[in-house]
Design a protein around this motif. Structure first.
Motif, PDB file in Angstrom:
ATOM      1  N   GLU A 119       0.808  -1.220   0.000  1.00 32.27           N
ATOM      2  CA  GLU A 119       0.000   0.000   0.000  1.00 32.27           C
ATOM      3  C   GLU A 119       0.842   1.272   0.000  1.00 32.27           C
ATOM      4  N   TYR A 120       2.100   1.153   0.413  1.00 33.62           N
ATOM      5  CA  TYR A 120       2.891   2.362   0.603  1.00 33.62           C
ATOM      6  C   TYR A 120       3.457   2.922  -0.698  1.00 33.62           C
ATOM      7  N   SER A 121       3.335   4.202  -0.909  1.00 31.22           N
ATOM      8  CA  SER A 121       4.063   4.949  -1.944  1.00 31.22           C
ATOM      9  C   SER A 121       3.970   6.422  -1.590  1.00 31.22           C
ATOM     10  N   PHE A 122       4.935   7.183  -2.064  1.00 33.95           N
ATOM     11  CA  PHE A 122       4.957   8.617  -1.790  1.00 33.95           C
ATOM     12  C   PHE A 122       5.355   9.367  -3.052  1.00 33.95           C
ATOM     13  N   GLU A 123       4.658  10.467  -3.313  1.00 30.78           N
ATOM     14  CA  GLU A 123       5.009  11.338  -4.428  1.00 30.78           C
ATOM     15  C   GLU A 123       4.580  12.758  -4.074  1.00 30.78           C
ATOM     16  N   ASP A 124       5.468  13.700  -4.316  1.00 30.68           N
ATOM     17  CA  ASP A 124       5.141  15.087  -3.983  1.00 30.68           C
ATOM     18  C   ASP A 124       6.064  16.030  -4.743  1.00 30.68           C
ATOM     19  N   GLU A 125       5.561  17.225  -4.967  1.00 34.85           N
ATOM     20  CA  GLU A 125       6.409  18.285  -5.487  1.00 34.85           C
ATOM     21  C   GLU A 125       7.253  18.808  -4.338  1.00 34.85           C
ATOM     22  N   VAL A 126       8.541  19.026  -4.608  1.00 32.74           N
ATOM     23  CA  VAL A 126       9.465  19.452  -3.561  1.00 32.74           C
ATOM     24  C   VAL A 126      10.312  20.627  -4.045  1.00 32.74           C
ATOM     25  N   GLU A 127      10.734  21.444  -3.094  1.00 28.94           N
ATOM     26  CA  GLU A 127      11.721  22.471  -3.374  1.00 28.94           C
ATOM     27  C   GLU A 127      13.084  21.871  -3.028  1.00 28.94           C
TER      28      GLU A 127
ATOM     29  N   PRO B 196       8.484   0.865  -2.637  1.00 23.72           N
ATOM     30  CA  PRO B 196       9.298  -0.311  -2.337  1.00 23.72           C
ATOM     31  C   PRO B 196      10.056  -0.866  -3.526  1.00 23.72           C
ATOM     32  N   GLU B 197       9.566  -0.660  -4.714  1.00 23.26           N
ATOM     33  CA  GLU B 197      10.215  -1.227  -5.899  1.00 23.26           C
ATOM     34  C   GLU B 197      11.409  -0.392  -6.357  1.00 23.26           C
TER      35      GLU B 197
END
Length: 425
Positions: free
Chosen positions: A309-317, A339-340
Protein backbone atom coordinates in the motif's frame (compact mmCIF):
# COMPACT_ATOMS: atom_id res chain seq x y z
CA UNK A 1 19.54 5.75 -14.35
CA UNK A 2 21.15 8.80 -12.76
CA UNK A 3 21.60 12.06 -14.67
CA UNK A 4 23.85 14.41 -12.70
CA UNK A 5 23.05 18.05 -12.07
CA UNK A 6 24.78 20.42 -14.48
CA UNK A 7 26.75 22.78 -12.24
CA UNK A 8 28.63 24.22 -15.24
CA UNK A 9 32.02 22.78 -14.33
CA UNK A 10 31.91 23.90 -10.70
CA UNK A 11 34.03 21.51 -8.66
CA UNK A 12 32.45 19.37 -5.95
CA UNK A 13 34.02 19.16 -2.50
CA UNK A 14 36.38 16.20 -2.35
CA UNK A 15 35.35 14.05 0.61
CA UNK A 16 37.87 11.34 -0.33
CA UNK A 17 40.82 12.84 1.52
CA UNK A 18 42.69 11.66 4.58
CA UNK A 19 42.26 13.67 7.80
CA UNK A 20 45.22 15.38 9.39
CA UNK A 21 46.45 14.31 12.79
CA UNK A 22 45.10 16.78 15.35
CA UNK A 23 47.76 19.25 16.49
CA UNK A 24 48.03 19.17 20.29
CA UNK A 25 47.15 22.87 20.48
CA UNK A 26 43.83 22.02 18.77
CA UNK A 27 43.18 19.27 21.34
CA UNK A 28 43.62 21.84 24.12
CA UNK A 29 41.50 24.47 22.35
CA UNK A 30 38.63 22.00 21.81
CA UNK A 31 38.79 21.03 25.49
CA UNK A 32 38.75 24.69 26.57
CA UNK A 33 35.86 25.61 24.26
CA UNK A 34 33.93 22.56 25.43
CA UNK A 35 34.39 23.65 29.05
CA UNK A 36 33.05 27.09 28.16
CA UNK A 37 30.03 25.70 26.27
CA UNK A 38 29.13 23.48 29.23
CA UNK A 39 29.24 26.31 31.78
CA UNK A 40 25.85 26.52 33.49
CA UNK A 41 24.81 23.07 32.27
CA UNK A 42 24.99 20.41 35.01
CA UNK A 43 26.94 17.52 33.47
CA UNK A 44 28.94 14.44 34.35
CA UNK A 45 31.23 12.24 32.24
CA UNK A 46 31.67 8.79 33.79
CA UNK A 47 34.18 6.18 32.62
CA UNK A 48 33.44 2.48 33.05
CA UNK A 49 35.80 -0.45 32.42
CA UNK A 50 38.39 1.91 30.91
CA UNK A 51 41.19 1.55 33.45
CA UNK A 52 44.50 1.49 31.60
CA UNK A 53 42.89 1.91 28.18
CA UNK A 54 44.96 4.05 25.85
CA UNK A 55 44.54 4.91 22.16
CA UNK A 56 44.10 3.61 19.58
CA UNK A 57 40.46 2.72 20.08
CA UNK A 58 37.07 3.38 18.50
CA UNK A 59 34.25 5.36 20.07
CA UNK A 60 30.70 4.53 19.03
CA UNK A 61 28.26 7.09 20.39
CA UNK A 62 24.55 7.73 20.37
CA UNK A 63 23.56 11.13 19.03
CA UNK A 64 21.22 13.71 20.55
CA UNK A 65 22.54 17.16 19.70
CA UNK A 66 25.76 19.05 18.91
CA UNK A 67 26.59 19.12 22.63
CA UNK A 68 27.47 15.41 22.29
CA UNK A 69 30.78 16.46 20.71
CA UNK A 70 31.70 18.67 23.67
CA UNK A 71 30.95 15.91 26.18
CA UNK A 72 33.00 13.40 24.17
CA UNK A 73 35.86 15.90 24.07
CA UNK A 74 35.76 16.17 27.87
CA UNK A 75 35.98 12.38 28.17
CA UNK A 76 38.83 11.84 25.69
CA UNK A 77 41.09 14.74 26.67
CA UNK A 78 44.12 14.93 26.35
CA UNK A 79 44.17 12.42 23.49
CA UNK A 80 43.78 13.18 19.80
CA UNK A 81 40.37 12.36 18.31
CA UNK A 82 39.20 12.27 14.69
CA UNK A 83 35.42 12.57 14.34
CA UNK A 84 33.40 11.32 11.39
CA UNK A 85 31.26 14.29 10.30
CA UNK A 86 28.54 14.65 7.67
CA UNK A 87 29.25 17.17 4.92
CA UNK A 88 26.60 19.61 6.16
CA UNK A 89 28.75 19.97 9.29
CA UNK A 90 31.36 21.52 6.96
CA UNK A 91 28.98 24.24 5.77
CA UNK A 92 30.93 27.52 5.49
CA UNK A 93 33.78 26.10 7.56
CA UNK A 94 35.57 23.28 5.67
CA UNK A 95 38.96 24.79 6.61
CA UNK A 96 38.05 24.57 10.31
CA UNK A 97 36.77 21.00 10.07
CA UNK A 98 39.91 19.94 8.22
CA UNK A 99 42.07 21.68 10.83
CA UNK A 100 40.48 19.73 13.70
CA UNK A 101 40.93 16.45 11.83
CA UNK A 102 37.30 15.71 10.96
CA UNK A 103 36.56 12.99 8.43
CA UNK A 104 33.96 14.11 5.89
CA UNK A 105 31.30 11.79 4.52
CA UNK A 106 27.82 11.90 3.00
CA UNK A 107 25.11 10.18 5.02
CA UNK A 108 23.87 6.71 4.12
CA UNK A 109 26.17 6.23 1.12
CA UNK A 110 28.78 3.60 0.30
CA UNK A 111 31.93 5.54 1.22
CA UNK A 112 34.95 3.28 0.72
CA UNK A 113 37.43 6.07 1.41
CA UNK A 114 35.86 6.58 4.83
CA UNK A 115 36.97 3.04 5.72
CA UNK A 116 40.53 3.88 4.63
CA UNK A 117 40.52 7.11 6.65
CA UNK A 118 39.34 5.29 9.77
CA UNK A 119 42.09 2.71 9.37
CA UNK A 120 44.69 5.47 8.97
CA UNK A 121 43.56 7.25 12.15
CA UNK A 122 43.78 4.06 14.20
CA UNK A 123 47.18 3.11 12.73
CA UNK A 124 48.48 6.51 13.85
CA UNK A 125 47.52 5.51 17.39
CA UNK A 126 44.63 7.94 17.84
CA UNK A 127 40.91 7.74 18.73
CA UNK A 128 38.26 7.40 16.05
CA UNK A 129 34.83 8.71 17.06
CA UNK A 130 31.72 8.00 15.03
CA UNK A 131 27.96 8.10 15.50
CA UNK A 132 26.69 4.88 13.88
CA UNK A 133 23.03 5.98 13.95
CA UNK A 134 24.18 8.89 11.71
CA UNK A 135 21.43 11.24 12.92
CA UNK A 136 20.05 12.97 15.96
CA UNK A 137 17.63 10.72 17.81
CA UNK A 138 14.11 11.75 16.72
CA UNK A 139 12.34 10.28 19.76
CA UNK A 140 14.97 9.68 22.42
CA UNK A 141 15.42 5.99 21.60
CA UNK A 142 17.99 4.13 19.55
CA UNK A 143 17.84 4.14 15.74
CA UNK A 144 18.97 1.63 13.12
CA UNK A 145 22.64 0.61 13.27
CA UNK A 146 23.85 -1.14 10.08
CA UNK A 147 25.65 -4.49 10.10
CA UNK A 148 28.64 -2.80 8.47
CA UNK A 149 29.60 -1.30 11.86
CA UNK A 150 30.48 -4.74 13.20
CA UNK A 151 32.46 -5.48 10.05
CA UNK A 152 34.40 -2.22 10.51
CA UNK A 153 35.23 -3.14 14.11
CA UNK A 154 36.31 -6.65 13.11
CA UNK A 155 38.57 -5.27 10.39
CA UNK A 156 40.41 -2.80 12.63
CA UNK A 157 40.78 -4.97 15.74
CA UNK A 158 41.11 -2.15 18.28
CA UNK A 159 39.10 -1.77 21.52
CA UNK A 160 35.62 -0.26 21.28
CA UNK A 161 34.15 2.26 23.70
CA UNK A 162 30.39 2.86 23.71
CA UNK A 163 29.36 6.38 24.67
CA UNK A 164 25.82 6.90 25.93
CA UNK A 165 24.57 10.44 26.38
CA UNK A 166 21.61 10.71 28.74
CA UNK A 167 19.59 13.87 29.18
CA UNK A 168 20.90 15.50 25.98
CA UNK A 169 17.70 14.73 24.08
CA UNK A 170 15.54 15.92 26.97
CA UNK A 171 17.61 19.10 27.15
CA UNK A 172 17.41 19.79 23.38
CA UNK A 173 14.93 17.51 21.55
CA UNK A 174 15.52 17.21 17.83
CA UNK A 175 11.98 18.39 17.09
CA UNK A 176 12.44 21.64 19.04
CA UNK A 177 16.14 22.42 19.30
CA UNK A 178 15.58 26.18 19.54
CA UNK A 179 14.20 26.01 23.10
CA UNK A 180 16.45 24.43 25.73
CA UNK A 181 15.16 22.71 28.87
CA UNK A 182 16.81 22.60 32.29
CA UNK A 183 17.97 18.99 32.35
CA UNK A 184 21.24 17.56 33.78
CA UNK A 185 23.51 15.78 31.29
CA UNK A 186 25.08 12.41 32.09
CA UNK A 187 27.53 10.72 29.72
CA UNK A 188 28.96 7.23 30.25
CA UNK A 189 32.01 5.91 28.38
CA UNK A 190 32.22 2.12 28.59
CA UNK A 191 34.75 -0.21 27.02
CA UNK A 192 32.54 -2.93 25.55
CA UNK A 193 35.07 -4.82 23.42
CA UNK A 194 38.77 -5.51 23.87
CA UNK A 195 41.08 -6.26 20.95
CA UNK A 196 41.29 -9.90 22.09
CA UNK A 197 37.49 -10.26 22.16
CA UNK A 198 37.17 -8.78 18.68
CA UNK A 199 39.64 -11.37 17.42
CA UNK A 200 37.53 -14.25 18.78
CA UNK A 201 33.97 -12.97 18.19
CA UNK A 202 32.01 -13.17 14.93
CA UNK A 203 30.70 -10.04 13.19
CA UNK A 204 27.16 -10.93 14.29
CA UNK A 205 28.29 -11.25 17.91
CA UNK A 206 30.13 -7.92 17.70
CA UNK A 207 27.05 -6.22 16.25
CA UNK A 208 24.87 -7.70 19.00
CA UNK A 209 27.16 -6.31 21.69
CA UNK A 210 27.27 -2.87 20.03
CA UNK A 211 23.49 -2.67 19.69
CA UNK A 212 22.98 -3.75 23.28
CA UNK A 213 25.43 -1.10 24.50
CA UNK A 214 23.77 1.61 22.41
CA UNK A 215 20.23 0.84 23.57
CA UNK A 216 18.68 3.80 25.35
CA UNK A 217 15.35 5.41 26.18
CA UNK A 218 15.38 9.04 27.28
CA UNK A 219 11.81 9.00 28.57
CA UNK A 220 12.45 5.93 30.68
CA UNK A 221 15.64 7.57 31.94
CA UNK A 222 13.68 10.73 32.79
CA UNK A 223 11.09 8.78 34.76
CA UNK A 224 13.61 6.64 36.64
CA UNK A 225 15.81 9.65 37.46
CA UNK A 226 12.90 11.75 38.70
CA UNK A 227 13.65 14.53 36.22
CA UNK A 228 10.80 17.03 35.88
CA UNK A 229 10.63 19.31 32.83
CA UNK A 230 8.50 22.23 33.95
CA UNK A 231 8.90 24.46 30.89
CA UNK A 232 5.45 25.30 29.55
CA UNK A 233 6.61 24.82 25.92
CA UNK A 234 7.74 21.24 26.48
CA UNK A 235 5.38 19.63 23.90
CA UNK A 236 5.90 22.20 21.12
CA UNK A 237 7.15 20.37 18.03
CA UNK A 238 6.35 16.88 19.33
CA UNK A 239 3.78 16.43 16.53
CA UNK A 240 6.68 16.21 14.06
CA UNK A 241 7.54 12.74 15.35
CA UNK A 242 4.07 11.78 16.61
CA UNK A 243 2.42 12.58 13.28
CA UNK A 244 -0.38 9.97 13.30
CA UNK A 245 -3.37 10.17 15.60
CA UNK A 246 -3.84 6.90 17.55
CA UNK A 247 -7.51 7.76 18.09
CA UNK A 248 -8.76 8.35 14.53
CA UNK A 249 -5.59 7.05 12.76
CA UNK A 250 -5.40 10.13 10.52
CA UNK A 251 -1.85 10.94 9.38
CA UNK A 252 -0.14 14.35 9.21
CA UNK A 253 -2.93 16.22 11.02
CA UNK A 254 -1.27 16.39 14.41
CA UNK A 255 -0.23 19.73 15.95
CA UNK A 256 1.21 20.90 19.25
CA UNK A 257 1.16 23.93 21.49
CA UNK A 258 2.51 24.56 24.97
CA UNK A 259 2.27 21.28 26.92
CA UNK A 260 -0.27 19.66 24.57
CA UNK A 261 -0.26 17.63 21.37
CA UNK A 262 -3.56 17.29 19.51
CA UNK A 263 -5.23 16.03 16.35
CA UNK A 264 -6.80 18.71 14.15
CA UNK A 265 -8.94 16.05 12.46
CA UNK A 266 -10.79 14.52 15.43
CA UNK A 267 -9.91 17.08 18.10
CA UNK A 268 -8.44 14.69 20.67
CA UNK A 269 -5.73 16.19 22.90
CA UNK A 270 -2.97 14.80 25.10
CA UNK A 271 -0.76 16.51 27.69
CA UNK A 272 2.97 15.90 27.93
CA UNK A 273 3.44 15.83 31.69
CA UNK A 274 6.44 17.12 33.63
CA UNK A 275 7.72 13.57 34.16
CA UNK A 276 7.66 12.84 30.39
CA UNK A 277 4.50 10.72 30.39
CA UNK A 278 1.48 11.39 28.18
CA UNK A 279 -2.13 11.53 29.33
CA UNK A 280 -5.26 12.10 27.28
CA UNK A 281 -7.21 15.19 28.28
CA UNK A 282 -10.40 13.16 27.83
CA UNK A 283 -11.05 9.48 27.21
CA UNK A 284 -8.51 6.69 26.83
CA UNK A 285 -4.78 7.36 26.92
CA UNK A 286 -3.70 5.22 23.99
CA UNK A 287 0.01 5.68 24.71
CA UNK A 288 1.33 6.98 28.02
CA UNK A 289 4.90 6.67 26.73
CA UNK A 290 6.13 8.78 23.78
CA UNK A 291 8.41 6.03 22.35
CA UNK A 292 5.46 3.58 22.37
CA UNK A 293 3.45 5.95 20.15
CA UNK A 294 6.52 6.35 17.92
CA UNK A 295 6.99 2.55 17.67
CA UNK A 296 3.29 2.10 16.83
CA UNK A 297 3.67 4.53 13.91
CA UNK A 298 6.69 2.57 12.69
CA UNK A 299 4.66 -0.65 12.67
CA UNK A 300 1.84 1.05 10.76
CA UNK A 301 4.27 2.06 8.02
CA UNK A 302 5.93 -1.36 7.97
CA UNK A 303 2.51 -2.97 7.45
CA UNK A 304 1.80 -0.61 4.53
CA UNK A 305 5.14 -1.49 2.94
CA UNK A 306 4.60 -5.24 3.32
CA UNK A 307 1.05 -5.06 1.96
CA UNK A 308 2.11 -2.98 -1.05
CA UNK A 309 0.00 0.00 0.00
CA UNK A 310 2.89 2.36 0.60
CA UNK A 311 4.06 4.95 -1.94
CA UNK A 312 4.96 8.62 -1.79
CA UNK A 313 5.01 11.34 -4.43
CA UNK A 314 5.14 15.09 -3.98
CA UNK A 315 6.41 18.28 -5.49
CA UNK A 316 9.46 19.45 -3.56
CA UNK A 317 11.72 22.47 -3.37
CA UNK A 318 15.27 21.21 -3.83
CA UNK A 319 18.64 22.47 -2.65
CA UNK A 320 21.90 20.61 -3.15
CA UNK A 321 25.32 20.66 -1.53
CA UNK A 322 28.04 19.69 -4.01
CA UNK A 323 30.44 22.02 -2.16
CA UNK A 324 30.67 23.32 1.39
CA UNK A 325 30.42 27.08 0.98
CA UNK A 326 26.84 27.32 -0.23
CA UNK A 327 23.69 25.37 -1.02
CA UNK A 328 22.63 25.39 -4.67
CA UNK A 329 18.97 26.27 -5.15
CA UNK A 330 17.75 23.85 -7.79
CA UNK A 331 14.12 25.01 -7.72
CA UNK A 332 11.05 22.79 -7.91
CA UNK A 333 11.19 19.11 -8.64
CA UNK A 334 9.49 15.82 -7.89
CA UNK A 335 10.29 13.28 -5.19
CA UNK A 336 8.96 9.71 -5.45
CA UNK A 337 9.47 6.81 -3.04
CA UNK A 338 8.17 3.23 -3.22
CA UNK A 339 9.30 -0.31 -2.34
CA UNK A 340 10.22 -1.23 -5.90
CA UNK A 341 12.28 1.78 -6.95
CA UNK A 342 13.41 3.41 -3.74
CA UNK A 343 13.95 7.17 -4.09
CA UNK A 344 13.74 9.11 -7.35
CA UNK A 345 14.33 12.88 -7.55
CA UNK A 346 13.68 14.64 -10.84
CA UNK A 347 14.10 18.29 -11.77
CA UNK A 348 15.76 20.78 -14.08
CA UNK A 349 18.70 23.12 -13.47
CA UNK A 350 20.73 25.33 -15.82
CA UNK A 351 18.43 24.32 -18.64
CA UNK A 352 19.13 20.59 -18.27
CA UNK A 353 17.12 17.84 -16.63
CA UNK A 354 18.62 15.75 -13.86
CA UNK A 355 17.55 12.52 -12.20
CA UNK A 356 18.74 11.04 -8.92
CA UNK A 357 17.89 7.40 -8.20
CA UNK A 358 18.71 5.62 -4.97
CA UNK A 359 17.65 1.98 -5.07
CA UNK A 360 16.15 0.38 -1.93
CA UNK A 361 19.40 -1.39 -1.02
CA UNK A 362 21.43 1.82 -1.45
CA UNK A 363 19.64 3.64 1.37
CA UNK A 364 19.21 1.81 4.67
CA UNK A 365 18.05 4.96 6.50
CA UNK A 366 17.00 8.50 5.76
CA UNK A 367 18.40 11.75 7.08
CA UNK A 368 15.53 14.05 8.09
CA UNK A 369 15.71 17.60 9.42
CA UNK A 370 13.03 19.46 11.37
CA UNK A 371 13.18 23.27 10.94
CA UNK A 372 16.51 22.96 9.12
CA UNK A 373 18.68 25.86 10.26
CA UNK A 374 21.13 26.02 7.34
CA UNK A 375 18.69 26.59 4.47
CA UNK A 376 15.18 27.52 5.62
CA UNK A 377 13.33 26.70 8.85
CA UNK A 378 11.02 23.98 7.53
CA UNK A 379 11.12 20.18 7.44
CA UNK A 380 13.21 18.47 4.77
CA UNK A 381 14.90 15.19 3.88
CA UNK A 382 18.49 14.78 2.73
CA UNK A 383 19.11 12.15 0.06
CA UNK A 384 22.79 11.78 -0.78
CA UNK A 385 24.78 10.16 -3.55
CA UNK A 386 28.51 9.53 -3.32
CA UNK A 387 29.31 13.05 -4.59
CA UNK A 388 26.22 15.19 -3.91
CA UNK A 389 23.46 15.77 -1.36
CA UNK A 390 19.87 16.84 -2.11
CA UNK A 391 17.74 18.59 0.51
CA UNK A 392 14.10 18.22 -0.46
CA UNK A 393 11.32 20.28 1.11
CA UNK A 394 7.95 18.57 0.47
CA UNK A 395 4.81 20.59 -0.14
CA UNK A 396 2.90 18.08 1.96
CA UNK A 397 3.16 18.86 5.65
CA UNK A 398 4.43 16.58 8.42
CA UNK A 399 5.43 13.65 6.22
CA UNK A 400 9.18 13.28 6.68
CA UNK A 401 9.08 11.03 9.76
CA UNK A 402 6.94 8.55 7.82
CA UNK A 403 9.41 8.70 4.94
CA UNK A 404 12.18 7.73 7.38
CA UNK A 405 10.16 4.78 8.70
CA UNK A 406 9.37 3.65 5.15
CA UNK A 407 13.03 3.84 4.07
CA UNK A 408 14.09 1.46 6.81
CA UNK A 409 11.13 -0.88 6.24
CA UNK A 410 11.83 -1.06 2.50
CA UNK A 411 15.53 -1.70 3.07
CA UNK A 412 14.74 -4.48 5.55
CA UNK A 413 12.25 -6.02 3.10
CA UNK A 414 14.84 -6.21 0.33
CA UNK A 415 17.62 -7.24 2.72
CA UNK A 416 15.49 -10.12 4.05
CA UNK A 417 14.80 -11.27 0.50
CA UNK A 418 18.52 -11.11 -0.26
CA UNK A 419 19.32 -13.22 2.83
CA UNK A 420 16.68 -15.78 1.84
CA UNK A 421 18.11 -16.09 -1.67
CA UNK A 422 21.61 -16.51 -0.24
CA UNK A 423 20.41 -19.22 2.18
CA UNK A 424 18.76 -21.17 -0.65
CA UNK A 425 22.01 -21.23 -2.58
Amino acid sequence: MNIEVNYKNKKRYKTAKYPIRQPLIIVWLIWLLSKIVLVGKPHKVEKINMEGLKPPYMILSNHMHFIDFELCAMGTFPHRVNNVVSIDGYYRRPWLMELIGAICTRKFTMDLHLIKSIKKVLKRGDILCMYPEARYSPCGVESYIPDSVGMLVKRNKVPVVAVLHRGNYLHTPFWNYRKKRKVPLHTTMTQILTAEEIESLSVDEINARIREALTYNEYKYQKESGILIKELFRAEGLHKVLYQCPHCHTESKMASEGCEIFCTECGKRWTLNEDGTLSANAGETEFAHVPDWFAWEREQVKAQVLSGEYSFEDEVEIYSMPRCWRFEKLGSGKLCHDPENGFVIEGEYNGEKYRVHRAPMQTNSLHVEYDYCYIKPFDCVDISTENDSFYCYPKKQNVITKLAFATEAIFELHNSEKRRRTAVR
